[in-house]
Design an enzyme around this catalytic site. Structure first.
Site, mmCIF file in Angstrom:
data_model
loop_
_atom_site.group_PDB
_atom_site.id
_atom_site.type_symbol
_atom_site.label_atom_id
_atom_site.label_comp_id
_atom_site.label_asym_id
_atom_site.label_seq_id
_atom_site.Cartn_x
_atom_site.Cartn_y
_atom_site.Cartn_z
ATOM 1 N N LYS A 79 0.859 -1.189 0.000
ATOM 2 C CA LYS A 79 0.000 0.000 0.000
ATOM 3 C C LYS A 79 0.896 1.241 0.000
ATOM 4 C CE LYS A 79 -3.952 1.763 2.720
ATOM 5 N NZ LYS A 79 -4.776 1.494 3.912
ATOM 6 N N SER A 154 -9.655 1.448 3.066
ATOM 7 C CA SER A 154 -8.792 2.223 2.201
ATOM 8 C C SER A 154 -7.760 1.380 1.457
ATOM 9 C CB SER A 154 -8.060 3.288 3.021
ATOM 10 O OG SER A 154 -7.213 2.674 3.968
ATOM 11 N N SER A 178 -9.708 -0.950 7.276
ATOM 12 C CA SER A 178 -9.137 -0.728 5.945
ATOM 13 C C SER A 178 -8.440 -1.928 5.327
ATOM 14 C CB SER A 178 -8.154 0.455 5.984
ATOM 15 O OG SER A 178 -8.869 1.661 5.987
#
Lengths: 485, 477
Positions: A79, A154, A178
């Site tokens: 990420k 996310s 997330s």
């Protein structure tokens, strides 16, 4: 067997057996990205050249016996809020579009020592604030199962990259769900470890007391293998702790395991099909020998507002350093210092980030601190106690990870409150600092994946992984992927 | 006209003399090219985290113990949020809710008598960087070298009533910190900074007036002048029937006046909240006891020892121990020459006379050099006048005392026959004085000594001159 039908550990075994070369595996992934990325857009940046160089280096390392671990040579992604030395780390924000860290996050160092080959940085909601990956400055990510749907967020890019088999696992971060919610939306296995289990050094902070790094993987065994690499106390993170590594999950026997089913997680607002699939998963655990016990957690009702106060308060402080002075976005022209701050932050941050900064700054401001921040801390303590109470009756809890399956892109962008409410099943786990695991447990009638969440006491990762693995030995969902169009 | 009383409380910031910074491994050394004593942590790069330097906690506890404070057992840090380019995280890690030390006091003595000045609290925090404006380029640069240097903020109660008490308190506090070894307290390098909170009220009133906070005070003298100036300013306002505004003011020592920086209305909201990156820390009894057991000998104890072991007077012992660098110099010199009284004489005399414009920590005098001078004098190889000259050399940092004495021909005349010849000559030249002496005018003896010394070019050993002269004068009777 097709390369992309393998799980990470299976590929790792083939690489060690010299059945597949590391570079060959990496090139196959890069080719798959060329095919998938135009539709999915899971990545902000694919680091092709570095990956190929690294592939040859890892191959040498494997040949020379330097890398002997089960994940050596397996292509993965991270990420874009985890610091990667010499590679842009943007948090999906205009603010950090050109920010290049001078150091690696602790998790990156650990993965490198384990022979990981990183293929790139995945898309996410800007500064991890969102549940759809739509707030990224670099464009939306599409759900590989249905390109008109969100991948969740996310860590939507990481979940989509694994679901589309562009990589074999990815790192995400989880502040209020997330990792687990996008895992649910994309049909992959995601683990948010206990707070403190994994070092946060190098994780660009959203809410420091809630953030944890964890894996998004094809199955529970892969998630376990990644967790075993990244876990452990780090001298650079004072909140990290020493805990025994979870053992690799083996076998399907769950006899003696008490699985709590909290009815408060199955009430109003939960999609009927999601309820059925998750209850189906509970029954599957029962079939493996677990005992289902009803538990109550009425405190869940307070979780969302308290979570948003705490997370935004910390975010308002954590994101203050992005001021245009040292790095990051800065307007070409500005009048004075105040104008520099004002314009850097007004132009560098997107609307959701600004909303949360303002919310958090307000909650901390003098005169409101007691009513908001302190109150939220009290709720946090209440939720912790509620979980403790549940764990007197049960060894772990099974719940949905999200109230629905992946919804259409654009459907929540104008209604932040509606989006916040979608975090109802995940945020309390962060507030209590507990581990939570999401695994795929079927599909709804539209063919979209459904995820079930397991929640355990602090440092019960092994128990969660064992239960999910037992389930996966008898179900096909984790093996299914969108395949070729 | 009514008489007014001033009420003063102090906020003292002290940079701790730890080797490394409070939350990272960078050096705390003063100076260095801009941004060379920095790392991703102290420059607040994204994703970095603080880890507390245990030495900082120990220094804070040691300071608390030495100032009679209660030590907070469960310690937390808090974030103080504000934007400024010298603060790279845009928040300072400090302690608001649970300062590490509370409710202590420091005893002071002034002409007004003895009194205890209360310590409200001592808390730990990190220093910020430094902005440097380049007027030529019209650019402001930031140097982060000081960022993350550990600070203690020592907040007194508003217990002081005069500049004299403030200076006594600061002197005592600095002495304590220096003896503990927790800070070198160099005001000119900013390692000790004091902000003065001052209000005035009619004498006898128990109600506090509106206070101002005075910043930018770089020496004890500036503090004394600022207090006098601010007292005058507030009294004039009150006398004119104007309100005293709650303000932060900046003292300009060159102009002997202060300027308002900001007032209460535009006070910032720092949005303090508990620092989530640092878990609360328990301070155990055992740890405190360990630190207590390691507390070094403080000034009073040292002064008592000097009286006991070296036979110094109470006054001398106290004067020598006032500043730790001076006491350290004294002890090291005594170790080298074994003559405490003579050493004390040099330090309290020549040295202190020359230190008026110098801070004690800027002292360059080496103890071996002073010890050598004391020894040479005691052995009659250097007379007082020549010794002074050598002392000036040593005071400026010279260490080769014997070399200096030789190079400048300062050693006393050692050859007895030289004395005999000169004395015979003097006695002959001053026959009238010799007669007067023999007739009972004892004062003349000094004159004869002087004549002899002069004739020997100022390099005579006065003891020897005395002895020989007496013998000669006696012989001739």
């Amino acid at each position: 067997m097709e390369l992309f039908d393998l799980a990470a550990l299976e590929l790792g075994a083939k690489i060690r057996a010299r059945e597949i070369g590391v570079e060959e595996a990496v090139r196959a992934c890069l080719a798959r990205m060329e095919e998938k990325e135009p539709q999915v857009h899971a990545f902000i940046r694919v680091t092709r050249e570095q990956a190929l160089r690294r592939a040859r280096e890892v191959q040498r390392g494997i040949d020379e016996g330097v890398y002997t671990g089960p994940l050596a040579g397996v292509p993965m992604a991270v990420k874009d809020l985890i610091s990667t030395r010499d590679v842009e780390t943007t948090c999906a924000s205009r603010m950090l579009e050109h920010y290049v860290p001078v150091f690696d996050a602790t998790v990156m160092q650990k993965l490198q020592e384990a022979g990981a080959v990183c293929l790139g940085k995945t898309n996410m909601d800007e500064f991890a604030m969102g549940s759809t990956t739509e707030s990224s400055y670099f464009g939306v990510t599409h759900n590989p199962w249905n390109l008109s749907r969100v991948p969740g967020g996310s860590s939507g890019g990481s979940a989509a990259a694994v679901a589309a088999r562009e990589v074999f696992y990815a790192l995400g971060s989880d502040t209020g769900g997330s990792i687990r919610q996008p895992a649910s939306f994309c049909g992959v296995t995601g683990l948010k470890p206990t707070y403190g289990a994994v070092s946060r050094y190098g994780l660009l902070a959203y809410a420091s007391s809630l953030d944890q790094i964890g894996p998004l993987a094809i199955d529970a065994r892969d998630a376990a293998a990644v967790t075993r690499v990244i876990m452990g106390r780090d001298a650079l993170d004072a909140t990290s702790v020493d805990a025994p590594l979870p053992g690799m999950p083996e076998g399907d026997a769950l006899s003696g395991l008490r699985v709590g089913v909290p009815e408060d997680y199955f009430g109003e607002g939960l999609d009927e099909q999601v309820r059925e699939r998750v209850m189906g998963a509970a029954r599957e655990l029962q079939a493996r020998g677990a005992q289902l016990v009803p538990v109550r957690m009425p405190e869940l009702a307070y979780a969302i507002p308290a979570y948003y106060v705490l997370a935004c308060a910390e975010a308002s402080s954590n994101l203050s350093r992005y001021d245009g002075v040292k790095y990051g976005y800065r307007p070409k022209h500005f009048e004075d210092l105040h104008d520099l701050y004002l314009r850097s932050r007004s132009e560098g941050f997107g609307p959701e980030v600004k909303r949360r900064i303002m919310l958090g700054a307000f909650a901390l401001s003098s005169g409101y601190y007691g009513a908001y921040y302190n109150k939220a801390l009290q709720v946090k303590a209440l939720i912790k106690r509620a979980f403790d109470r549940c764990f007197e009756q049960a060894d772990l809890l099974i719940t949905p990870a999200a109230p629905t399956t992946a919804y259409p892109l654009g459907s929540n962008t104008d209604d932040p409150i509606k989006m916040y409410l979608g975090d109802i099943y995940t945020v309390s786990v962060n507030m209590a600092g507990l581990p939570g695991l999401c695994f795929p447990c079927g599909f709804d009638e539209q063919g979209l994946p459904v995820g079930a969440q397991l929640i355990g006491p602090a440092f019960s990762e092994e128990r969660l992984l064992r239960a999910a693995h037992a389930y996966q030995l008898h179900t096909p969902y984790h093996r299914q992927h969108p395949g070729e169009e | 006209m009514a008489t007014y009383e001033m009420v003063i409380g102090l906020e003292v910031h002290v940079e701790l003399a730890t080797r490394t910074k409070i939350f990272c491994g960078c050096t705390t050394r003063f100076g260095g090219a801009p941004n060379t004593h920095t790392c991703p942590i102290c420059t607040g790069m994204p994703g970095t985290l603080p880890v507390v330097n245990r030495k900082v906690i120990e220094f804070a506890i040691a300071t608390g113990l030495a100032t009679n404070c209660e030590i907070t057992r469960r310690n937390k840090f808090d974030r103080k949020n504000y934007f400024y380019p010298d603060l790279p995280k845009a928040y300072q890690i400090s302690q608001l809710y649970l300062p590490i030390c509370r409710n202590g006091h420091v005893d002071i003595e002034t002409a007004a008598g003895r009194k205890a000045v209360g310590i409200h609290e001592i808390h730990m925090e990190e220093d910020a960087g430094k902005l440097m404006h380049d007027p030529w380029l019209d650019q402001t640069m930031v140097d982060y070298n000081r960022c993350g240097v550990p600070l203690l903020e020592i907040v007194s109660e508003p217990d002081m009533r005069s500049a004299e008490e403030v200076i006594a308190y600061l002197t005592r506090l600095r002495q304590t910190l220096q003896y503990l070894g927790v800070s070198d307290c160099k005001m000119q390098e900013g390692s000790l900074r004091a902000d003065v909170n001052l209000s005035v009220r009619p004498a006898g009133s128990s109600k506090l007036g509106t206070r101002t906070e005075m910043k930018n005070l770089n020496s004890f003298k500036a503090i004394a002048r600022a207090i006098a100036g601010e007292y005058r300013r507030q009294v004039e306002l009150i006398e004119d029937g104007k309100p005293v505004l709650q303000q932060t003011r900046r003292w300009d020592d060159n102009k002997d006046t202060s300027f308002a920086m900001r007032s209460k209305e535009d006070a910032q909201d720092y949005r303090y909240f508990p620092e989530p990156d640092l878990p609360p820390m328990e301070i155990s009894d055992a740890w405190i006891e360990q630190i207590q057991a390691r507390q070094p000998e403080m000034a009073d104890a040292r002064a008592a020892r000097y009286q006991r072991d070296f036979g110094l007077t109470a006054y001398d012992a106290r004067l020598l121990t006032e500043e730790k660098p001076v006491a350290d110099l004294f002890e090291a010199t005594v170790e080298g020459c074994g003559r405490p009284r003579e050493t004390a004489g040099w330090i309290m005399g020549e040295m202190m006379a020359r230190m008026k414009e110098k801070q004690p920590e800027q002292l360059m005098l080496e103890p071996q050099a002073l010890a050598r001078i004391v020894t040479l004098v005691a052995e009659g190889k250097l007379n007082r006048q020549s010794a002074r000259e050598v002392f000036f050399y040593a005071f400026d940092g010279g260490t080769d005392v014997d070399g200096y004495v030789a190079a400048h021909g300062l050693q006393t005349v050692a050859d007895d026959s030289a004395y005999e010849t000169v004395i015979a000559d003097v006695l002959e030249r001053c026959a009238a004085d010799v007669r007067a002496y023999r007739e009972g005018n004892a004062k003349v003896f000094g004159f004869l000594v002087g004549q002899t010394m002069k004739a020997l070019g100022g390099k005579a050993d006065p003891k020897k001159v005395n002895a020989l002269l007496r013998r000669k004068l006696g012989e001739a009777t």
